[in-house]
Design a protein around this motif. Structure first.
Motif, PDB file in Angstrom:
ATOM      1  N   PRO A  19      15.539 -35.028  -8.860  1.00 40.03           N
ATOM      2  CA  PRO A  19      14.758 -34.415  -9.750  1.00 40.03           C
ATOM      3  C   PRO A  19      16.192 -35.002 -10.802  1.00 40.03           C
ATOM      4  O   PRO A  19      15.080 -35.124 -11.963  1.00 40.03           O
ATOM      5  CB  PRO A  19      15.582 -33.000  -9.918  1.00 40.03           C
ATOM      6  CG  PRO A  19      15.622 -33.072  -8.157  1.00 40.03           C
ATOM      7  CD  PRO A  19      16.372 -34.121  -7.596  1.00 40.03           C
ATOM      8  N   HIS A  20      17.292 -35.049 -10.670  1.00 41.27           N
ATOM      9  CA  HIS A  20      18.113 -35.538 -12.206  1.00 41.27           C
ATOM     10  C   HIS A  20      17.067 -36.562 -12.787  1.00 41.27           C
ATOM     11  O   HIS A  20      17.019 -37.665 -13.777  1.00 41.27           O
ATOM     12  CB  HIS A  20      19.387 -36.770 -11.641  1.00 41.27           C
ATOM     13  CG  HIS A  20      20.406 -36.670 -12.282  1.00 41.27           C
ATOM     14  ND1 HIS A  20      21.253 -35.700 -12.836  1.00 41.27           N
ATOM     15  CD2 HIS A  20      20.545 -37.696 -13.278  1.00 41.27           C
ATOM     16  CE1 HIS A  20      21.946 -36.608 -14.358  1.00 41.27           C
ATOM     17  NE2 HIS A  20      21.579 -38.183 -14.028  1.00 41.27           N
ATOM     18  N   LEU A  21      16.923 -38.425 -11.525  1.00 36.86           N
ATOM     19  CA  LEU A  21      16.394 -39.254 -12.024  1.00 36.86           C
ATOM     20  C   LEU A  21      15.171 -38.768 -13.256  1.00 36.86           C
ATOM     21  O   LEU A  21      14.388 -39.436 -14.258  1.00 36.86           O
ATOM     22  CB  LEU A  21      15.837 -40.437 -10.880  1.00 36.86           C
ATOM     23  CG  LEU A  21      17.015 -40.791 -10.413  1.00 36.86           C
ATOM     24  CD1 LEU A  21      16.557 -41.716  -9.396  1.00 36.86           C
ATOM     25  CD2 LEU A  21      17.766 -41.179 -11.472  1.00 36.86           C
ATOM     26  N   ALA A  22      13.716 -38.267 -12.023  1.00 36.00           N
ATOM     27  CA  ALA A  22      13.014 -37.528 -13.188  1.00 36.00           C
ATOM     28  C   ALA A  22      12.977 -36.832 -14.621  1.00 36.00           C
ATOM     29  O   ALA A  22      11.999 -37.390 -15.240  1.00 36.00           O
ATOM     30  CB  ALA A  22      11.719 -36.136 -12.071  1.00 36.00           C
ATOM     31  N   ASP A  23      13.930 -35.932 -14.708  1.00 40.93           N
ATOM     32  CA  ASP A  23      14.734 -35.302 -15.423  1.00 40.93           C
ATOM     33  C   ASP A  23      14.446 -36.941 -16.948  1.00 40.93           C
ATOM     34  O   ASP A  23      14.815 -36.000 -18.221  1.00 40.93           O
ATOM     35  CB  ASP A  23      15.663 -35.133 -15.859  1.00 40.93           C
ATOM     36  CG  ASP A  23      15.106 -33.018 -15.271  1.00 40.93           C
ATOM     37  OD1 ASP A  23      14.371 -33.008 -15.293  1.00 40.93           O
ATOM     38  OD2 ASP A  23      16.399 -32.622 -15.285  1.00 40.93           O
ATOM     39  N   GLU A  24      15.570 -37.545 -16.261  1.00 43.94           N
ATOM     40  CA  GLU A  24      15.496 -38.456 -17.413  1.00 43.94           C
ATOM     41  C   GLU A  24      14.789 -39.480 -17.739  1.00 43.94           C
ATOM     42  O   GLU A  24      14.411 -40.728 -18.554  1.00 43.94           O
ATOM     43  CB  GLU A  24      17.025 -39.669 -16.654  1.00 43.94           C
ATOM     44  CG  GLU A  24      17.827 -38.942 -16.923  1.00 43.94           C
ATOM     45  CD  GLU A  24      19.410 -40.755 -16.217  1.00 43.94           C
ATOM     46  OE1 GLU A  24      18.733 -41.494 -15.128  1.00 43.94           O
ATOM     47  OE2 GLU A  24      20.310 -40.228 -16.233  1.00 43.94           O
ATOM     48  N   LEU A 106      18.499 -52.788  -6.131  1.00 43.46           N
ATOM     49  CA  LEU A 106      18.674 -52.058  -4.945  1.00 43.46           C
ATOM     50  C   LEU A 106      20.172 -51.382  -5.071  1.00 43.46           C
ATOM     51  O   LEU A 106      21.118 -51.815  -5.412  1.00 43.46           O
ATOM     52  CB  LEU A 106      18.740 -52.888  -3.909  1.00 43.46           C
ATOM     53  CG  LEU A 106      18.391 -51.775  -2.546  1.00 43.46           C
ATOM     54  CD1 LEU A 106      17.380 -52.045  -1.462  1.00 43.46           C
ATOM     55  CD2 LEU A 106      19.767 -51.429  -1.748  1.00 43.46           C
ATOM     56  N   VAL A 107      19.991 -49.635  -5.263  1.00 46.00           N
ATOM     57  CA  VAL A 107      21.201 -48.654  -5.408  1.00 46.00           C
ATOM     58  C   VAL A 107      21.370 -47.951  -4.122  1.00 46.00           C
ATOM     59  O   VAL A 107      20.582 -47.588  -3.236  1.00 46.00           O
ATOM     60  CB  VAL A 107      20.944 -48.221  -6.036  1.00 46.00           C
ATOM     61  CG1 VAL A 107      22.391 -47.505  -6.163  1.00 46.00           C
ATOM     62  CG2 VAL A 107      21.006 -48.969  -7.940  1.00 46.00           C
ATOM     63  N   PHE A 108      22.413 -48.685  -3.292  1.00 45.91           N
ATOM     64  CA  PHE A 108      22.396 -47.972  -1.898  1.00 45.91           C
ATOM     65  C   PHE A 108      23.446 -47.176  -2.095  1.00 45.91           C
ATOM     66  O   PHE A 108      25.101 -47.824  -2.214  1.00 45.91           O
ATOM     67  CB  PHE A 108      23.021 -49.372  -0.454  1.00 45.91           C
ATOM     68  CG  PHE A 108      23.329 -48.984   0.496  1.00 45.91           C
ATOM     69  CD1 PHE A 108      22.687 -47.208   0.923  1.00 45.91           C
ATOM     70  CD2 PHE A 108      24.332 -50.124   1.201  1.00 45.91           C
ATOM     71  CE1 PHE A 108      22.883 -47.591   2.438  1.00 45.91           C
ATOM     72  CE2 PHE A 108      24.748 -49.499   2.213  1.00 45.91           C
ATOM     73  CZ  PHE A 108      24.351 -48.003   3.136  1.00 45.91           C
ATOM     74  N   LEU A 109      23.549 -46.569  -1.993  1.00 44.73           N
ATOM     75  CA  LEU A 109      24.568 -45.337  -1.507  1.00 44.73           C
ATOM     76  C   LEU A 109      25.051 -45.081  -0.790  1.00 44.73           C
ATOM     77  O   LEU A 109      24.774 -44.752   0.376  1.00 44.73           O
ATOM     78  CB  LEU A 109      24.445 -43.654  -2.342  1.00 44.73           C
ATOM     79  CG  LEU A 109      24.453 -42.989  -2.689  1.00 44.73           C
ATOM     80  CD1 LEU A 109      25.044 -43.117  -4.107  1.00 44.73           C
ATOM     81  CD2 LEU A 109      24.047 -40.943  -2.587  1.00 44.73           C
ATOM     82  N   SER A 110      26.575 -45.960  -0.787  1.00 46.53           N
ATOM     83  CA  SER A 110      27.612 -46.029   1.285  1.00 46.53           C
ATOM     84  C   SER A 110      28.666 -44.718   0.624  1.00 46.53           C
ATOM     85  O   SER A 110      28.325 -43.953  -0.466  1.00 46.53           O
ATOM     86  CB  SER A 110      28.480 -46.711   0.921  1.00 46.53           C
ATOM     87  OG  SER A 110      29.343 -47.180   2.504  1.00 46.53           O
ATOM     88  N   VAL A 210      24.460 -42.611  -9.560  1.00 48.27           N
ATOM     89  CA  VAL A 210      23.277 -43.347  -9.174  1.00 48.27           C
ATOM     90  C   VAL A 210      22.725 -44.082 -10.400  1.00 48.27           C
ATOM     91  O   VAL A 210      22.234 -44.938 -10.703  1.00 48.27           O
ATOM     92  CB  VAL A 210      22.520 -43.039  -8.396  1.00 48.27           C
ATOM     93  CG1 VAL A 210      20.767 -43.371  -8.074  1.00 48.27           C
ATOM     94  CG2 VAL A 210      23.691 -42.383  -7.203  1.00 48.27           C
ATOM     95  N   SER A 211      21.815 -42.803 -11.545  1.00 51.03           N
ATOM     96  CA  SER A 211      21.368 -43.293 -13.167  1.00 51.03           C
ATOM     97  C   SER A 211      22.576 -44.578 -13.298  1.00 51.03           C
ATOM     98  O   SER A 211      21.903 -45.424 -14.175  1.00 51.03           O
ATOM     99  CB  SER A 211      21.999 -41.783 -13.487  1.00 51.03           C
ATOM    100  OG  SER A 211      21.202 -42.194 -14.801  1.00 51.03           O
ATOM    101  N   ALA A 212      23.922 -44.327 -13.321  1.00 51.56           N
ATOM    102  CA  ALA A 212      24.799 -45.288 -14.062  1.00 51.56           C
ATOM    103  C   ALA A 212      24.247 -46.804 -13.812  1.00 51.56           C
ATOM    104  O   ALA A 212      24.632 -47.516 -14.362  1.00 51.56           O
ATOM    105  CB  ALA A 212      25.649 -44.827 -14.322  1.00 51.56           C
ATOM    106  N   ALA A 213      24.653 -46.898 -12.866  1.00 49.23           N
ATOM    107  CA  ALA A 213      24.368 -48.301 -11.762  1.00 49.23           C
ATOM    108  C   ALA A 213      23.130 -48.509 -11.905  1.00 49.23           C
ATOM    109  O   ALA A 213      22.886 -49.905 -11.054  1.00 49.23           O
ATOM    110  CB  ALA A 213      24.625 -47.838 -10.521  1.00 49.23           C
TER     111      ALA A 213
END
Lengths: 310, 277
Positions: A19-24, A106-110, A210-213
């Motif tokens: 939802p956060h990315l969609a909102d942006e 590609l952003v990988f959340l570790s 994540v958005s900043a990345a």
């Protein structure tokens, strides 16, 4: 505005990040092997398994510029082989498929826990520190391997900007992190005589990170920290938990019995020693600043607790 | 079930302690802890007890404490006393007698972080497992006063016949000083050998308990002997060079610090009138 494929979108991180990315304003294609009837209307849901060919088809069909890879099993209820398949082989597959599909980033959340909680370890580790969690916590090997595999691909493939975010413990109303579930128990067992400090971040700040990345050109490995550090006992007591310190030997023996949480042997390390990281590199590279302070994060856990135990 | 001893301790905390801890370089966040887990409140409570031992029991006398510069500094001291009584009293000297008061971060033997309760106590007082990275961060980021005992547990667990001898310094502290450009203040702790005289490190027993040594001494716990303690602070030494220099190049600088501490010890032993007065 970019086309973003989010894997593992129906998981607890995805439910905040999508939802956060969609909102942006991004066009978000949420992918998960589970059904997700609550997928927000401004995102598209595609049911696919990252380990199967259906995932390649999603990439071919949608041609995303960005992939956010969240499809990881952090819980320990699943079998070890299943965790290894999804976490390690799944991550390798997602990177491979992204390369084939010409994905730009590609952003990988570790997680910062890949460094491990060890008594002889320094605090505020930088990204150069080897992820050593496997030394005392064998069940984390697949998470460490996935992180290191992605790190290796980052240097081997300059044509794709891989960003590995090693995130501290995520808390919040929608969070299902190990720490969140630990804090929400009726009685919270700690190891008597130990009180490690924890670094925490609010789930919305996770989504903001994540958005900043996603910003163009950014690539590399980054620790992501929240507003600060807090000792475990403060975390437990301020979030409304009843803290029950037990001697380590007893705690180990009672694991998984009499309503005690079933946690792997190695998890006890995280109740004894701190695992803290230095988040400066990410903040300097992106200007990211967490918005939710320590008190507010803990208050959000307390609210979730009250709702759960009502 | 457990009585709340913090309330009792708070009664011992007076205006002077509050003022001194308030002026120390110890900054807490909104929840009352610094990023390493240290708590100014708990430090005050601990100092309320330590102060009695410092002033009444050991009647600690400092010499040259004004030599300790403001800003980042490495305090390098001889190690003795079996349990970190020396570190505790040097830290107390900087908290109670230095102007302005300083919060000392001692680099602690890693074994202690694994001992229940000791682990909490040391964290609350801002004491850390002695890894080079922790120390470098404290010096570079926080301009801290870091206390190191380069003799390590060889010094802490020393036996009576080695009293006030230099037991060989490791090089880590010098590489740290070179890396962070921190001045070194040599420190001599006089009295530590007599307060907990030990005849043996009892290696087999130590192996059994997983400790670095196991002192054969009747005076380590619960209380060391009430000797008169003197703490000497030498003039700051400044070193230049690279922290990646070869061992030989670093060793000559280490030797200078060793000599400086040995001279301070000699002076302290010469000047004291007796062990107990």
């Amino acid at each position: 505005v970019s086309r973003i494929v989010v894997t593992g979108a129906a998981g607890s991180s995805g439910r905040v990040i999508v939802p956060h990315l969609a909102d942006e304003g991004h066009r978000v294609i949420a992918v998960d092997r589970r059904a997700w009837p609550d997928c927000p209307p401004d995102a598209e849901f595609e049911r696919a398994d990252v380990l199967k060919r259906s995932f390649d088809e999603v990439l071919r069909h949608n041609r995303p510029e960005l992939v956010v890879h969240l499809a990881m099993i952090h819980r320990f209820e699943s079998s070890r082989s299943e965790r290894h398949r999804v976490n390690f082989e799944g991550t390798a597959r997602v990177i491979e498929a992204s390369l084939e599909a010409g994905v730009r980033k590609l952003v990988f959340l570790s997680r910062a826990t890949v460094y491990g909680a060890l008594p002889d370890q320094a605090q505020f580790l930088t990204e150069d520190h080897p992820p050593a969690a496997g030394r005392m916590f064998a069940e984390m090997q697949d998470l460490v391997a996935a992180d290191l595999y992605a790190s290796g691909m980052l240097w081997r493939h300059p044509e794709i900007d891989i960003v590995i975010l090693r995130l501290v413990s995520v808390l919040g109303p929608r969070s299902d992190s190990l720490l969140q579930r630990y804090l929400q128990q009726r009685r919270v067992f700690t190891v008597a005589g130990f009180d490690p400090i924890y670094q925490i971040i609010h789930e919305v700040d996770m989504a903001r990170a994540v958005s900043a990345a996603l910003q163009p050109g950014l690539r590399g490995i980054f620790n992501v920290t929240g507003p600060g550090e807090v000792p475990l006992h403060v975390l437990v007591e301020r979030s409304g938990g009843l803290r029950v310190p037990l001697p380590e030997g007893l705690l180990r023996r009672l694991r998984g019995r009499l309503g005690f949480p079933r946690l792997p042997e190695g998890a006890v390390q995280f109740l004894k020693y701190p695992c803290t990281v230095d988040g400066r590199r990410f903040r300097e590279a992106t200007g990211f600043e967490p918005q939710c302070d320590l008190t507010a994060i803990i208050e959000s856990v307390a609210r979730s607790r009250r709702e759960q135990h009502r | 079930v457990v009585p709340d001893w913090t309330v009792l301790l708070d009664r011992l905390v007076d205006e002077d302690l509050r003022d001194r801890v308030g002026r120390m370089d110890l900054r807490a966040n909104e929840l009352g802890f610094d990023r390493w887990g240290a708590s100014p409140r708990d430090t005050m409570r601990a100092l309320a007890i330590v102060r009695w031992f410092y002033r009444r029991y050991f009647r600690v006398q400092t010499h040259g404490i004004e030599h300790v510069p403001t800003g980042r500094v490495l305090l390098v001291a001889n190690h003795s006393a079996q349990l970190a009584y020396d570190g505790l009293l040097i830290a107390a000297a900087m908290a109670l007698d230095a102007e302005p008061p300083r919060h000392v971060r001692a680099m602690i033997e890693r074994f202690f972080a694994q001992v229940p309760l000791v682990s909490i106590l040391m964290t609350r007082m801002g004491q850390l497992t002695g890894t080079p990275r922790n120390a470098a961060r404290l010096l570079a980021d926080e301009d801290a006063a870091v206390l190191v005992f380069p003799e390590g547990h060889r010094g802490g667990g020393r036996v009576w016949r080695d009293r006030y001898k230099v037991l060989g310094y490791s090089q880590g502290f010098m590489r740290l000083a070179l890396e962070t450009r921190a001045p070194i203040v040599p420190v001599a702790f006089i009295g530590g050998e007599e307060m907990t005289a030990s005849l043996s490190r009892m290696a087999p027993l130590a192996r059994l308990f997983g400790t670095p040594y196991f002192p054969l001494s009747p005076t380590v716990l619960p209380l060391p002997l009430p000797v008169k303690v003197h703490v000497y602070f030498g003039e700051p030494l400044h070193f230049t060079g690279s922290c990646t220099d070869e061992d030989e190049a670093v060793q000559s600088r280490v030797d200078r610090v060793e000599v400086a501490v040995a001279r301070l010890i000699e002076r302290g032993l010469r000047e004291r009138r007796g062990v107990f007065r």
